[in-house]
Design a protein around this motif. Structure first.
Motif: not given
Length: 120
Positions: A20-25, A54-58, A77-80, A113-116
């Motif tokens: 799911x993190x990889x789906x985030x462009x 920080x949010x890991x994006x894969x 977090x604000x941008x992700x 879950x990722x969004x949460x």
């Protein structure tokens, strides 16, 4: 968007969460600073990242100058949040399982879950 090279670091780094993190462009690494490609600052706004924001994006794999390199983008977090929310909406609109019962779709659950996690 790059391809996965394996499980990445960070909270919720199971296979579903990684996917799911990889789906985030994310932006093209050629247009980013070294600090952004190293994950020290947000890939979108360049704010300095800490363990709290920080949010890991894969991991992503890119080919540059006939060489493969792996980079580990992170966002604040604000941008992700809006990016993760958009991916969840796109998925939910096209997934029969999510339309029938949200709990039956593994990808939908992982996206929620990722969004949460981003909103915590």
């Amino acid at each position: 968007m790059g391809e996965s090279t394996g499980p990445g670091p960070g909270a919720g780094s199971g296979a579903g969460a990684l996917h799911t993190r990889l789906l985030i462009e994310v932006p093209d690494p050629a247009a980013l600073s070294v600090a952004q490609t190293c994950g020290r600052v947000c890939v979108w706004c360049a704010v300095v990242l800490t363990a709290e924001n920080a949010v890991e994006l894969g991991p992503r794999c890119e080919r540059r100058f006939a060489t493969d390199f792996v980079w580990f983008p992170r966002g604040c977090r604000l941008c992700t949040e809006p990016h993760a929310y958009r991916v969840l909406l796109d998925h939910a609109q096209s997934c029969e399982q999510c339309a029938d019962e949200t709990g039956h779709c593994a990808e939908g659950r992982a996206l929620r879950q990722t969004l949460k996690g981003v909103r915590r």
